[in-house]
Design an enzyme around this catalytic site. Structure first.
Site, PDB file in Angstrom:
ATOM      1  N   CYS A 119       0.809  -1.223   0.000  1.00 56.40           N
ATOM      2  CA  CYS A 119       0.000   0.000   0.000  1.00 56.40           C
ATOM      3  C   CYS A 119       0.842   1.273   0.000  1.00 56.40           C
ATOM      4  CB  CYS A 119      -0.945  -0.003   1.192  1.00 56.40           C
ATOM      5  SG  CYS A 119      -2.092  -1.408   1.190  1.00 56.40           S
ATOM      6  N   HIS A 261      -3.307   7.104   1.920  1.00 52.18           N
ATOM      7  CA  HIS A 261      -3.738   5.791   1.443  1.00 52.18           C
ATOM      8  C   HIS A 261      -5.114   5.500   2.021  1.00 52.18           C
ATOM      9  CE1 HIS A 261      -4.127   1.550   0.884  1.00 52.18           C
ATOM     10  NE2 HIS A 261      -3.878   1.274   2.148  1.00 52.18           N
ATOM     11  N   ASN A 291     -10.184  -0.392  -0.120  1.00 51.58           N
ATOM     12  CA  ASN A 291      -8.719  -0.366  -0.137  1.00 51.58           C
ATOM     13  C   ASN A 291      -8.226  -1.075  -1.395  1.00 51.58           C
ATOM     14  OD1 ASN A 291      -5.977  -0.764   0.242  1.00 51.58           O
ATOM     15  ND2 ASN A 291      -6.149  -1.390   2.375  1.00 51.58           N
TER      16      ASN A 291
END
Length: 335
Positions: A119, A261, A291
């Site tokens: 990520c 993020h 996500n």
């Protein structure tokens, strides 16, 4: 705008792009498979739905479409692109998916390679690309974040299957002698906490001949200690951004946007609170996409640019964080 000496090289951000699959998986639909509900998921994550790749879609195809959109916004000729970096943890080809994107784009003069940092990957890839440009090695770069996490989710685990989706985003970056719109950056890794979030290999032991052993197989599904990941994010992300503010003589009042993020809305809100950044400055599209790992930052960036939320010369504090454990931050000026 930071003006640089004529013998120095800075970078300019020229275009953005994104792509998400057409299949939409809602919280209500997930609740038919595992013991959960739309209200439970939204209250704990901020996610309402996510996109899932179809049978003909993969990291390369999504990355190609996002990259092409960024190139079109930048108004570049494909032949002028020197560098393509693909941030992904779910490559279509284990040996690397960036060359396939290069081929699809027809960017025959570009070198292309993958970068894996989960990520944090897109932010790390942007920083890596800018260093090539600022060193004078290349002039134009496309950085892509593309991930297909749906292939590695345990869809029977209600703790993790609610979080992840698929997508891609891209950024076009160009070297310039006039100014530098990468104001500052910082990157960190802590492998001692790597077990908090990982995607372990799943191997079978076998023999080629007697006494010559080997293992074969692929990967398991995403394993995550959600509580530890949350504590890590709300502690380390504000610290790295605040330290970057101090290093660059910036503060929360001088920035226009906080772009994190997109992992969990609670994390976004907590980081904003700890940095004294108002909720109006926090960019979030988590509700629609969940996500998407390396794709979350460029997906949100492209959406905000195309909606004319982010404008020329806006200051953006951005941070990626996740498996590794890895985390980083950058201050950029759009344009």
């Amino acid at each position: 705008m930071e003006v640089i000496n004529s013998n120095q090289i800075g970078v300019s951000f020229k275009g953005s792009g994104s792509y998400v699959p057409h299949q939409i998986l809602t919280n209500h639909e997930i609740s038919k498979k595992v013991d959960t509900s739309d209200e439970w998921i939204k209250s704990r994550t901020g996610i309402s739905q996510r996109r899932i790749s179809g049978l003909s879609e993969n990291v390369s195809e999504m990355g190609y479409k996002a990259g092409l959109a960024a190139i079109e916004m930048a108004k570049w000729d494909i032949e002028t692109i020197d560098l393509i970096i693909l941030a992904t943890s779910t490559p279509h080809d284990l040996f690397g998916s960036a060359p396939e994107i290069q081929s699809k784009l027809g960017a025959n003069n570009a070198v292309a390679f993958d970068l894996t940092a989960a990520c944090s990957g897109f932010l790390f890839a942007v920083i890596t690309a800018t260093q090539f440009l600022k060193a004078g090695s290349y002039r134009r770069a496309i950085v892509i974040g593309s991930d297909q996490l749906s292939s590695y989710v345990d869809w029977n685990d209600r703790r993790s299957c609610i979080l992840f989706g698929d997508g891609a985003g891209a950024l076009a970056i160009e070297a310039t002698n006039e100014f530098d719109n990468l104001i500052g950056f910082s990157m960190r890794t802590d492998g001692q906490r790597g077990s908090f979030l990982n995607l372990p290999s799943q191997k079978n032991n076998d023999q080629i001949i007697d006494n010559i052993n080997f293992s074969s197989g692929g990967f398991s599904t995403i394993a995550m200690n959600g509580q530890e990941v949350y504590k890590f994010a709300v502690r380390e992300v504000p610290l790295i951004i605040d330290n970057l503010f101090k290093k660059t003589n910036f503060n929360s009042e001088k920035i226009n946007w906080l772009l994190l993020h997109q992992a969990n809305q609670r994390i976004l809100d907590s980081v904003g609170d700890r940095l004294n950044i108002s909720s109006e400055k926090i960019l979030s599209n988590l509700s629609n996409y969940g996500n998407t790992s390396a794709a979350t930052i460029p997906l949100m960036l492209d959406e905000a640019i195309r909606n004319k939320k982010i404008k020329e010369n806006d200051i953006i504090a951005t941070s990626g964080f996740g498996a590794g454990l890895s985390w980083g931050a950058a201050l950029i000026r759009w344009g």
